[in-house]
Design a protein around this motif. Structure first.
Motif, short mmCIF file in Angstrom:
data_model
loop_
_atom_site.label_atom_id
_atom_site.label_comp_id
_atom_site.label_asym_id
_atom_site.label_seq_id
_atom_site.Cartn_x
_atom_site.Cartn_y
_atom_site.Cartn_z
N MET A 94 -14.62 22.71 32.90
CA MET A 94 -15.22 23.39 34.04
C MET A 94 -15.99 22.38 34.88
O MET A 94 -16.76 21.58 34.35
CB MET A 94 -16.17 24.46 33.52
CG MET A 94 -16.67 25.33 34.60
SD MET A 94 -17.88 26.48 33.94
CE MET A 94 -19.13 25.37 33.35
N GLU A 95 -15.78 22.43 36.15
CA GLU A 95 -16.48 21.44 36.97
C GLU A 95 -17.92 21.87 37.17
O GLU A 95 -18.27 23.04 37.17
CB GLU A 95 -15.77 21.26 38.31
CG GLU A 95 -15.91 22.48 39.22
CD GLU A 95 -15.38 22.18 40.59
OE1 GLU A 95 -15.11 21.01 40.86
OE2 GLU A 95 -15.24 23.12 41.38
N ASN A 96 -18.72 20.87 37.33
CA ASN A 96 -20.15 21.12 37.44
C ASN A 96 -20.57 20.97 38.89
O ASN A 96 -20.70 19.89 39.42
CB ASN A 96 -20.88 20.10 36.56
CG ASN A 96 -22.35 20.43 36.52
OD1 ASN A 96 -22.84 21.21 37.33
ND2 ASN A 96 -23.03 19.83 35.58
N THR A 97 -20.75 22.11 39.54
CA THR A 97 -21.03 22.07 40.97
C THR A 97 -22.51 22.25 41.27
O THR A 97 -22.89 22.50 42.40
CB THR A 97 -20.25 23.18 41.68
OG1 THR A 97 -20.39 24.36 40.94
CG2 THR A 97 -18.80 22.80 41.83
N PHE A 98 -23.30 22.15 40.22
CA PHE A 98 -24.71 22.41 40.47
C PHE A 98 -25.41 21.26 41.16
O PHE A 98 -25.14 20.12 40.86
CB PHE A 98 -25.41 22.73 39.16
CG PHE A 98 -26.28 23.90 39.33
CD1 PHE A 98 -27.61 23.71 39.65
CD2 PHE A 98 -25.75 25.18 39.31
CE1 PHE A 98 -28.42 24.79 39.86
CE2 PHE A 98 -26.55 26.25 39.53
CZ PHE A 98 -27.89 26.07 39.81
N PRO A 99 -26.27 21.54 42.13
CA PRO A 99 -26.94 20.46 42.84
C PRO A 99 -27.90 19.73 41.90
O PRO A 99 -28.46 20.33 40.99
CB PRO A 99 -27.73 21.17 43.93
CG PRO A 99 -27.90 22.57 43.44
CD PRO A 99 -26.69 22.85 42.61
N SER A 100 -28.07 18.43 42.15
CA SER A 100 -28.98 17.66 41.30
C SER A 100 -30.41 17.87 41.79
O SER A 100 -30.66 18.53 42.78
CB SER A 100 -28.61 16.19 41.35
OG SER A 100 -28.69 15.75 42.68
N LEU A 101 -31.32 17.26 41.07
CA LEU A 101 -32.74 17.41 41.40
C LEU A 101 -33.03 16.98 42.84
O LEU A 101 -32.41 16.06 43.34
CB LEU A 101 -33.57 16.54 40.46
CG LEU A 101 -34.11 17.22 39.21
CD1 LEU A 101 -34.78 16.18 38.34
CD2 LEU A 101 -35.12 18.27 39.61
#
Ligand SMILES: Nc1ncnc2c1ncn2[C@@H]1O[C@H](COP(=O)(O)OP(=O)(O)O)[C@@H](O)[C@H]1O
Ligand SMILES: [Mg+2]
Lengths: 267, 274
Positions: free
Chosen positions: B1-8
């Motif tokens: 699953m790709e990780n599309t979450f924005p970084s800090l």
């Protein structure tokens, strides 16, 4: 193997009654309910609000005393247990712990050594897309991120079944759809048995192998429908829309039934 | 699953050197100035009233005279001795009250039945000001340390007990369920869930218990003592040494302020997550 086709969960003749204020008789929310779930199935429970979905889930989770039998892997369910992980609508993260500490919690109380549980927590935090937020406290996270953490906390404990009570109901449309897709991604990998309560027909047909529609007074199964479509599904697929139509039909019929019931009482 | 979450969120601004050593942010220096201005105004008014000769020094000595007395009493060590003997009483009394209130509060907080049984007693005793017990305390325990300390224990006890009980009983049941379904046993739940959920209320209890301990301290020392800050105030009155009265009062104020600062810091550490 002996139990190859035995269901992982079997609900047999389960009755739950609550005292209703001002009335002599208890109100039966569940009455001799029967349901059996095969390992690896993704089941969505649908039904009008107040029909007893949460009550049923609570019985399986071990939170709710009941009459009758619920067997999980052949053992009677009497109390909560780590093999049945629960994801709550209100997240239920421990606000005094960081994301990492929340995810580690189950491992910690089950005696997993610190180094190992740190590694495992990290793995699942990454899996739900929360990498970089390990040290954050839940109070500072958005609803979607809280539920990701709630999911990671349960997955890290490696339960054999997931119980989810409207986990995405409090989220906005976009976040909800994204989390649905990601949940399926995780499910495809782990094939855990899922019992997922929702009040959204679209959510049910998008996620489930099997949709069960409950109708109230007392809760009974009005429709038990297999969704035979490969995943990931197109939300606008013709077949999916047909399934949706059958489900809303079953929900409407219940309404009619219940309405007639009411008119008899008031007549 | 790709990780599309924005970084800090990107870079963090480095605080300047001064700000790193002084916990001042943004317009905090202005706030500090405003705070000091209130204090200065009070001192100014005090100085004016005494300086213009509207009141006799025996009624109200000037700030300078008071400060002189204070530094004199600091110099000969007497003020420190009085303060220490008072602090000893406060901390001992508060400690005993806490040691009793904690287990009792934990029990009451976890049992509805016990709460219902004991609540009437508490509700009857609570409105009686602790200082009303001084006469009894002297009758029972004499005029030595224990009569004073018992009043302090009594005064600090109820705020502690009520808030600990409240904190324990108000734990969110969904947190307990979550813990149970993750495999936690009773002791885990108590330690990792109940106790931590109760800390905000416990801190309220500690603050008000400490406040009550000080009120009781001064009250009991006013009546029967030969050392301590309350005694200093009382002796000052008998001997018309108003400056000594003021020194006693100011010292209590400063100690109270410092203890509050300590508790606030403790609270910030314990309740980081809030
Ligand atoms: N602890 C309880 N005491 C009394 N009644 C309850 C309790 N829990 C649920 N009920 C009642 O049982 C019915 C089913 O509730 P629930 O299982 O929460 O429904 P759903 O989750 O399908 O919306 C509702 O009418 C509700 O009022
Ligand atoms: Mg519900």
């Amino acid at each position: 193997m002996l139990h190859e086709h035995a269901p992982i969960l079997s609900v047999d003749g389960v009755t739950v009654a609550f005292k209703s204020p001002g009335q002599a008789a208890d109100r039966h929310v569940l009455n001799r309910l029967k349901l059996s779930v095969e390992a690896g199935q993704f089941i969505c429970l649908l039904g009008p609000s107040g029909c007893g979905k949460t009550t049923l889930l609570n019985c399986v989770a071990g939170f709710q005393p009941y009459e009758g039998h619920i067997y999980f892997n052949g053992a009677k369910i009497e109390k909560p247990g780590k093999e049945r992980g629960v994801v709550f609508q209100e997240y239920a993260l421990f606000p005094w712990f960081t994301v990492e500490q929340n995810v580690e919690f189950g491992l910690r109380v089950n005696g997993v050594p610190a180094a190992e549980r740190k590694e495992q927590a990290r793995h699942y935090i990454r899996m739900v897309g929360l990498a970089g937020f390990e040290k954050h406290y839940p109070g500072k996270l958005s609803g979607g991120m809280k539920q990701r953490a709630g999911l990671a906390r349960v997955l890290a404990n490696e339960p054999s079944m997931l119980l989810m009570d409207e986990p995405f109901a409090a989220l906005d449309e976009q976040t909800r759809e994204k989390l649905q897709t990601e949940l399926l991604g995780i499910w495809e990998k782990q094939r855990k048995t899922c019992l997922f309560v929702t009040h959204s027909i679209q959510e049910a047909v998008y996620l489930a192998d099997r949709v069960i529609v409950l109708q109230p007074n007392p809760a009974h199964i009005a429709l038990d429908l297999r969704i035979d479509l490969p995943r990931l599904r197109n939300r606008h697929d013709e077949k999916l829309l047909q399934y949706q139509a059958r489900i809303s039909e079953a929900l409407r019929e219940g309404e009619r039934e219940y309405g007639e019931h009411l008119s008899v009482i008031t007549a | 699953m790709e990780n599309t979450f924005p970084s800090l969120p990107h870079k963090r601004v480095r605080p300047s050197l001064i700000r790193r050593f002084l916990p001042i942010q943004g317009k905090a220096w202005l706030r500090l100035l405003i705070r000091l201005s209130g204090l200065s105004l009070l001192l100014l008014a005090w100085g004016l009233i005494t300086g213009l000769g509207y009141v006799a020094p025996a009624q109200l000595p000037s700030p300078v005279a008071t400060l002189e007395t204070m530094s004199h009493m600091l110099g000969d060590g007497s003020l420190v001795l009085h303060a220490l003997s008072s602090l000893k009483r406060v901390f001992f009394g508060f400690g005993v009250a806490f040691a009793i209130a904690l287990p009792l509060g934990l029990m009451l907080g976890s049992s509805r039945l016990l709460r219902d049984a004991i609540n009437p007693v508490i509700e009857l005793l609570r409105p009686i000001p602790p200082l009303a017990f001084i006469s009894l305390a002297i009758l029972w325990l004499g005029i030595d340390e224990w009569s004073k300390i018992s009043i302090i224990i009594y005064g600090a006890f109820f705020p502690l007990l009520l808030n600990i009980t409240g904190g324990i009983s108000q734990v969110d049941p969904v947190h307990i369920r979550a813990a149970q379904s993750l495999g936690a046993r009773k002791l885990h739940i108590f330690w990792y869930v109940t106790l931590r959920a109760a800390i905000p209320n416990m801190m309220i209890g500690i603050r008000s218990g400490m406040g009550m301990a000080f009120i009781c301290l001064v009250g009991s020392e006013l009546i029967a003592a030969n050392e301590g800050l309350g005694f200093l105030i009382q002796e000052g009155r008998y001997m018309f040494k108003t400056d000594q009265v003021l020194v006693g009062m100011i010292t209590i104020g400063i100690i109270g302020y410092l203890i509050n600062l300590l508790l606030t810091t403790l609270e910030k550490i314990l309740l980081r997550w809030k």
